[in-house]
Design an enzyme around this catalytic site. Structure first.
Site, PDB file in Angstrom:
ATOM      1  N   CYS A  79     -10.830  42.094 -39.002  1.00  0.00           N
ATOM      2  CA  CYS A  79     -10.027  42.997 -38.187  1.00  0.00           C
ATOM      3  C   CYS A  79      -9.444  42.367 -36.933  1.00  0.00           C
ATOM      4  O   CYS A  79      -9.881  41.312 -36.492  1.00  0.00           O
ATOM      5  CB  CYS A  79     -10.881  44.154 -37.654  1.00  0.00           C
ATOM      6  SG  CYS A  79     -11.799  45.010 -38.878  1.00  0.00           S
ATOM      7  N   GLY A  88      -5.514  40.895 -40.169  1.00  0.00           N
ATOM      8  CA  GLY A  88      -5.763  41.932 -41.166  1.00  0.00           C
ATOM      9  C   GLY A  88      -4.468  42.511 -41.680  1.00  0.00           C
ATOM     10  O   GLY A  88      -3.691  43.042 -40.886  1.00  0.00           O
ATOM     11  N   ASN A 120     -14.371  45.247 -35.064  1.00  0.00           N
ATOM     12  CA  ASN A 120     -14.187  43.938 -35.681  1.00  0.00           C
ATOM     13  C   ASN A 120     -15.548  43.275 -35.742  1.00  0.00           C
ATOM     14  O   ASN A 120     -16.187  43.083 -34.700  1.00  0.00           O
ATOM     15  CB  ASN A 120     -13.217  43.099 -34.823  1.00  0.00           C
ATOM     16  CG  ASN A 120     -13.090  41.661 -35.267  1.00  0.00           C
ATOM     17  OD1 ASN A 120     -12.756  40.806 -34.475  1.00  0.00           O
ATOM     18  ND2 ASN A 120     -13.372  41.377 -36.530  1.00  0.00           N
ATOM     19  N   GLY A 121     -16.010  42.952 -36.945  1.00  0.00           N
ATOM     20  CA  GLY A 121     -17.308  42.294 -37.067  1.00  0.00           C
ATOM     21  C   GLY A 121     -18.093  42.806 -38.255  1.00  0.00           C
ATOM     22  O   GLY A 121     -17.531  43.427 -39.160  1.00  0.00           O
ATOM     23  N   CYS A 167     -17.911  32.233 -32.950  1.00  0.00           N
ATOM     24  CA  CYS A 167     -17.534  31.823 -34.315  1.00  0.00           C
ATOM     25  C   CYS A 167     -16.538  30.659 -34.241  1.00  0.00           C
ATOM     26  O   CYS A 167     -15.370  30.838 -33.889  1.00  0.00           O
ATOM     27  CB  CYS A 167     -16.904  32.998 -35.054  1.00  0.00           C
ATOM     28  SG  CYS A 167     -16.192  32.536 -36.643  1.00  0.00           S
ATOM     29  N   TYR A 180      -9.396  28.470 -38.244  1.00  0.00           N
ATOM     30  CA  TYR A 180      -8.539  29.150 -39.189  1.00  0.00           C
ATOM     31  C   TYR A 180      -7.941  30.481 -38.718  1.00  0.00           C
ATOM     32  O   TYR A 180      -6.755  30.713 -38.876  1.00  0.00           O
ATOM     33  CB  TYR A 180      -9.301  29.385 -40.490  1.00  0.00           C
ATOM     34  CG  TYR A 180      -8.458  30.043 -41.531  1.00  0.00           C
ATOM     35  CD1 TYR A 180      -7.504  29.318 -42.224  1.00  0.00           C
ATOM     36  CD2 TYR A 180      -8.567  31.400 -41.759  1.00  0.00           C
ATOM     37  CE1 TYR A 180      -6.687  29.931 -43.156  1.00  0.00           C
ATOM     38  CE2 TYR A 180      -7.752  32.015 -42.686  1.00  0.00           C
ATOM     39  CZ  TYR A 180      -6.811  31.282 -43.380  1.00  0.00           C
ATOM     40  OH  TYR A 180      -6.012  31.893 -44.288  1.00  0.00           O
ATOM     41  N   SER A 194      -1.187  26.003 -42.198  1.00  0.00           N
ATOM     42  CA  SER A 194      -2.435  26.029 -41.437  1.00  0.00           C
ATOM     43  C   SER A 194      -2.844  24.650 -40.933  1.00  0.00           C
ATOM     44  O   SER A 194      -3.489  24.539 -39.911  1.00  0.00           O
ATOM     45  CB  SER A 194      -3.535  26.664 -42.289  1.00  0.00           C
ATOM     46  OG  SER A 194      -3.546  26.096 -43.561  1.00  0.00           O
ATOM     47  N   CYS A 236     -20.996  33.732 -44.874  1.00  0.00           N
ATOM     48  CA  CYS A 236     -21.031  34.282 -43.519  1.00  0.00           C
ATOM     49  C   CYS A 236     -21.477  35.732 -43.594  1.00  0.00           C
ATOM     50  O   CYS A 236     -20.999  36.479 -44.447  1.00  0.00           O
ATOM     51  CB  CYS A 236     -19.643  34.193 -42.883  1.00  0.00           C
ATOM     52  SG  CYS A 236     -19.535  35.046 -41.298  1.00  0.00           S
ATOM     53  N   CYS A 252     -21.510  29.481 -33.352  1.00  0.00           N
ATOM     54  CA  CYS A 252     -22.121  29.751 -34.660  1.00  0.00           C
ATOM     55  C   CYS A 252     -21.425  28.869 -35.677  1.00  0.00           C
ATOM     56  O   CYS A 252     -20.201  28.898 -35.802  1.00  0.00           O
ATOM     57  CB  CYS A 252     -21.943  31.220 -35.050  1.00  0.00           C
ATOM     58  SG  CYS A 252     -22.550  31.549 -36.729  1.00  0.00           S
ATOM     59  N   CYS A 305     -21.837  28.892 -41.403  1.00  0.00           N
ATOM     60  CA  CYS A 305     -21.166  28.708 -42.701  1.00  0.00           C
ATOM     61  C   CYS A 305     -21.146  27.242 -43.107  1.00  0.00           C
ATOM     62  O   CYS A 305     -20.948  26.915 -44.273  1.00  0.00           O
ATOM     63  CB  CYS A 305     -19.764  29.311 -42.685  1.00  0.00           C
ATOM     64  SG  CYS A 305     -18.671  28.653 -41.407  1.00  0.00           S
TER      65      CYS A 305
END
Lengths: 472, 472, 472, 472
Positions: free
Chosen positions: C11, C37, C114-115, C251, C257, C298, C397, C450, C453
């Site tokens: 989100c 999103g 968001n989360g 994160c 990304y 990207s 994740c 974090c 991943c």
């Protein structure tokens, strides 16, 4: 009466127990019930353990559902319920579209509702005291909160009985559980129609029998006031209320306006009832004329009855344009009353120099009728009489019909004489309450029908300030 | 008769000379003529020197035009013509939507056409010999090629007269020049209707008078067969043909089926003509029954006539679902004949144990009628008689109607007896040709009407292999 | 990496306190956050006593909202919150679109989230034990149930603090009350970005600063992990947690990304961070080549960094077709990999006989990369090396990103050598975890980011079987 | 340069000889050529004796064609041609969408055209003298009239040669006959690109080679100026003109702006040509700066060339929002220049305190560039220099490009100094004509390129008042 002015019924409901094409048949059932609600529609299907799949949308059934939509929810052997809705509140959003579906402890339930609870605001307050939150303004959500709170060890019937004990007002519910059970509930006064049918061995519930005709189901019987009907693998189980009210309160306006003429409700065919009203009207207020005509289409059947009883010829002297879309470009200057005139055009040659009796089924605001009467005068009608196939509406309905959305009840504020002048008529007559009841052909009609909108005698008490907050 | 089987008329046309809201009024005119063509529609406006602005689309008038579309072409004081079309050929593309517009020497011309030229293929070949190229399959394009070739020094009338001398068949054209002139042309036999009206001093042309009613124009008169009417700053100029044919060939099927009941065409109101056919039918083929009913809506007026003449009660025993969309999901297995049943549902309680007379306006393939008759039998009708308010169709039309698009003319291949059995009837009667003509109330009807589709006596010669190539 | 394979963020959120154009500015804020999103979006506005008005829909922001939609909810001086969503569960329906709005005791509350809560399933079970019912599968609904239960005498802050004490996982909420208060909440580990800005004196909250740029707000600061920010008539009040965790868990994949290159998150600009990753990659795994190129878009910024650090020329050797729609017709037989090829086409003349380094930002399934590498080989590339600007993804994740929706994490199942062969490369190198952290330029990066991943060291415990049930 | 201001090319064309998936491959070919025209598109297929089937529409290729549309026209072994169009006249209606199809003597022909005939108005007048009528404002219609007039006994080649002898201006036609022949024609000056390819043995024509890449066809060669190529069952036949002009007039602006960087036109790859322009620009107008950046996307490749030649770092310092729809809600008061800012946002952290060189591919009106330069200044850029990768546009194009649709050519009315001030720059330099030609790497570039828009030396004469009437 015209579309803009017409009273708004709240809903039509449909349900079908386990059928390979349950979603599709429900789609057709809603197609047949479309006249009961054109604002939103939805179908919910229980086909897999613990889940319910739904598709809902705003608009008409044939716009909302594509074959792909149905395929996505169809399971092959599931149960389905469906709903069409005409918002009686201002809140016409998809959020309020039904069936209303919830999850509880990993199980899903869906409900489709027709009617209006007069104590919804009280029940909702109690629930909120205990921390419940609400997303919609619908009675269905109140019902489901209560239902879930009363659900122990999955005893669905018990929970429903406990909920029903708390509900006051008019309601015909169909509940679907994720196990595929389909449960029909009618309030103890029996305000709204709900009938049981059978389609090749599969039981089906619908607001009106015309839905059975379309899906080719056989009509079994109507639910009794207060009856709960549970359809599951054991067939149909019926639970009757312990202390039913002394009197039924069947909504007589369903006959006059809402129900389709090809439906049988409350034990009698609607077409025949309307003709009976027309005959009674002829007896009450005969007048000589060249012909009787309806303002299409709602007055058609009363007009035929009036013509038969009076011996005056019947003509369909206003021609409908079959291609009028739901919206069109508004003429900017040169044409007045276009929206009224585009739908119906009088046959000039029939009208000139004639005395005419118009049969209408009701008058709410009267502005459209006034325009149409004026059009007949402009074409040279010598005299224009109007006969209304129901008594004047003078009181609001708290049981699921909103007469006043788009204006005042003209009959509540004008005398018959004032109205005659306002509409530009030579004479006007409303069916009397007594005549309406007598024409119904039912014994003790006073003990059978709700006629509160005509005389203000409300069969179920309510707080007039609050009881319209949750509807539909 | 049902939608799928119904004959396809080719067009409706409308034109209006210089009006501040010419495009908008033409939009409303087309709205009123929508029954004459639902496949495409268009409006062209001459508002500026040398140019014509158009908007066309596929579908119904109210879907094709938005207020923005009209604003873009509206000029404020321009002239406009409009067209609705029902393709009689397989080619239903936007390319073939009318009005057809061309540029020639810096000037634009637009034409809207209703009818069918039987020598279009010959004219087209001649043009191609001289290097003309064609983009459409429409008669209008042939007309405009010829028109432009004959146009010298801008003498429009002269060019039209030269073109008309070459055309054979049925046609009612409206031509619009970039100067704003509006010209109406009717073929010498007068096959298709075309009328002149007046709206606050502005002249208007329309296929049917119901369009005048909607835009609140006064009906002035119908064009004579062979008449050319030029509307420009000098008012209306009429040019009559030098050698008109001895006989008129007014399409009698316009009365029976195409025209709206509230229109007056060929000098008589359509509603009254249909009642007259119904009365004649009652005289020709009386039978005792409990009631007379139409298959809605096309048989309504003949049924009223039949009921009046016979004294048998009139009922509207099939109820229309007003919310049927133009398409819907096809049921996959369980329900047969859904498309037929969803539109109309018989009133079960009226039908049971009754003897019934059904009035239809024509039978083309008969499959829908068969399904409906069967439905009445299933509901317990004791006897079902059918009366058709026109003679059997046994011959194709080459003048602008396509009866056979979706199937054979059942009357051409089955005897009346075979058809009675095929439809499951107790009795069947078609109005006789003589009865139809007599009921018309016109003197010397043989010299006034084209009835070739009933008896094969074609008033204008043609090459049956080729004359349907260009249509519309 | 390609669209089909890309990880799905859950989100983006936006909120604005009392502004004459609150709904419209929120619309533009969502426009800027659209990359977070693309599945659904919604805006809720508090403008009148006790009510919240919302508009939500499926699809992109510019498809969902018309000017009319905004006008309907805009109040002139209200507060608004908005949300864009990319479903991380299979349940992508309008029901799950946010903001999520409820009514409680006559007051409305809306929340945008968001989360991912890792204990949502436990909280939900507890609520259901007490009779709560759920309509969605969203964390937001759990949050609102808890919030309402803790709400006494309207003390919103107190209620939020009590709720926050129960939540575990990653979350950045914005809550809107019907009084117009806008409250931002960030979880104690600070997984997801959330920033405070100011627009002509009006406070605003947004997931990323690029939203401030578009609405021309000034960036004030980011929220601290665990911070609650209340915006009301008293301005901004900040409440910090009593016992914050020792370590932050920002994160790091937001940098790699998700976030837009023009945003500043967690204290650093994303574009510059990506370039730093590219530089580090050049230091870790230099190889001689004719040029460095990204697979657009990207890898662009890492590629520029790599080129600068290595001195190897930068080329944009794959050309994007700017007109590719979201869907297109699938070629039936003749063309393989069309969906991959239609978006990007290599420049044939640049590729032939060249040694090439491709910079990618991550590889999930690898099938698209394989196709693109093959395309370069077909055009005559001599050598193809690939450098990935992040370490291999080997672990799922649980804090709001779904890497695996459309396939396996290829890095978790293949060795680097196997992958080199699978992709058809001459060499392959992933940025090392150490290199990634060092390149971040942050002191003690282990205590700030974090990176679960990549290495499976999850900062917040969870039950892997259940914690993904409620997401978004 | 920005979308609103960008010059409008007229078309892209594509053709394929007999292939089982001819329509579908043409669809993909148009997909690859979409940048050459976004206003309308169409595909025509010759699959059956004497007929051509078409589907055309307004908008983008992926919106216009559904799989069903393609199936309806696909024949399985037919030939197809396609067209994308960007109207250079105000007349952007479906009528003008190509391919243009006509019927003549029972045979159909379709044509797709790219370019502009400067004598179309003369040819049209002559045709009208002889009675031809026109429906569109397109050169293609003129071509087809002439073609048909010259067609005797079906000798297509002969007719084309006769037509070509009369045409003056820029054109690349593809003609499709109902027999399935595909004929490519390029004007003697070779203004517009047109190339021949081969797909598994099937010959294909396309405006640019990027279309071959997408359908996986091999590039065979470009057509020579004046060449006619006939593809039929005998393979490819080429006819060269008898008296070709001394000089070619290849449109150099195709390199600068129109063609895709991955295409090879006029013998050279577009990407490389743009880099060469950038390098030349660095040689002509070096300036010290912190970095070079393009205004995306059109300046990308020149910017890379400039950076390489100058040794100044390359950055992509404006970030594109990938989710901007073709339209969006206009902010009402608070936000200026939203339409400009929503598409691209500068990276704040890169800009602050930097000296920047911007590479643009051209400036038409300059208002967008001015806004963007101002945005960089607002973010704290110390100096902003602009380098334009082509000479200033001072003259209109009569060969198929409309520079001025949305405004004046700013370079024609302002001196370089005035423009520097208008745009708010520290310095501005346009590539010189000499530099542009030299950078092209072609011998005798004066004899190869049309550069009339820069210096007014028009290679083909015309009447400036009339020659833009028929275009596209």
């Amino acid at each position: 009466m015209t579309e803009n002015e017409r009273p708004r019924d709240e809903c039509g409901v449909f349900g079908l127990y386990r059928h390979p094409e349950a979603a599709q048949l429900t789609y057709f059932g809603l197609y047949a019930l479309q006249h009961r609600g054109q604002e939103s529609a939805g179908i919910s299907v229980a086909r897999e353990k613990d889940k319910i799949f739904s598709h809902k949308g705003m608009g008409l059934v044939h716009d909302i559902f594509t074959m792909d939509d149905l395929k996505k929810i169809e399971g092959g052997g599931g149960s389905a319920i469906g709903h069409v809705r005409y918002s009686t509140t201002g809140d016409s959003t998809l959020t309020n579209a039904q069936p209303f579906v919830v999850q509880h402890r990993g199980r899903a339930y869906a409900v489709a509702h027709n009617g209006n609870l007069v104590n919804a605001h009280i029940l909702k307050s109690e629930l909120e005291e205990n921390g419940s939150i609400f997303q919609t303004t619908m009675d269905s959500e109140v019902f489901l909160h209560l239902f879930v709170k009363n659900l122990k060890q999955g005893n669905v019937l018990n929970a429903i009985q406990k909920v029903v004990a708390k509900l006051e007002g008019a309601y015909s519910f169909i509940l679907l559980t994720c196990k595929g059970e389909v449960i029909g509930v009618k309030d103890p006064h029996g305000f709204r129609p709900l009938a049981l049918g059978k389609l090749n061995g599969h039981y089906v519930l619908a607001s009106e029998t015309c839905a059975f005709d379309l899906v080719q189901a056989d009509f079994v019987r109507e639910l009794e006031p207060g009856e709960i009907v549970i359809i599951n693998e054991d067939g149909v189980t019926s639970i009757m209320p312990d202390n039913p009210p002394q009197k039924k309160s069947l909504c007589i306006f369903e006959y006059i306006y809402f129900a389709r003429p090809d439906s049988t409700i409350f034990g009698r065919n609607v077409y025949e009832m309307r003709k009976a009203h027309g005959r009674q009207l002829a007896r009450e207020a005969h007048v000589d004329a060249d012909f009787v005509m309806p303002f299409p289409d709602s007055g058609n059947y009363s007009a035929i009855g009036y013509a038969e009883e009076s011996g005056i010829p019947f003509e369909m002297a206003m021609i409908r344009n079959h291609y009028v879309g739901r919206s069109f470009i508004q003429p900017t200057q040169s044409m007045r009353d276009f929206a009224v005139r585009v739908k119906l055009n009088p046959v000039r040659e029939l009208i000139r120099n004639k005395e005419i009796i118009i049969i209408e089924d009701s008058i709410i605001r009267g502005t459209t009728a006034k325009t149409r009467v004026q059009a007949l005068r402009n074409l040279g009608a010598k005299k224009v009489h109007m006969r209304i196939s129901c008594p004047p509406h003078r009181f609001p309905c708290y049981y699921g019909i909103d007469f006043s959305t788009k204006g005042e009840l003209v009959a509540a504020v004008k005398t018959e004489e004032e109205l005659t002048r306002f509409l530009g008529l030579d004479s006007l007559h409303y069916l009397t309450i007594e005549g309406m009841l007598e024409a119904s052909g039912v014994e003790n009609p006073e003990n059978n029908f709700c006629k509160a909108c005509f005389d203000g005698s409300y069969p179920v008490d309510f707080d007039p300030n609050l009881s319209k907050q949750c509807m539909g």
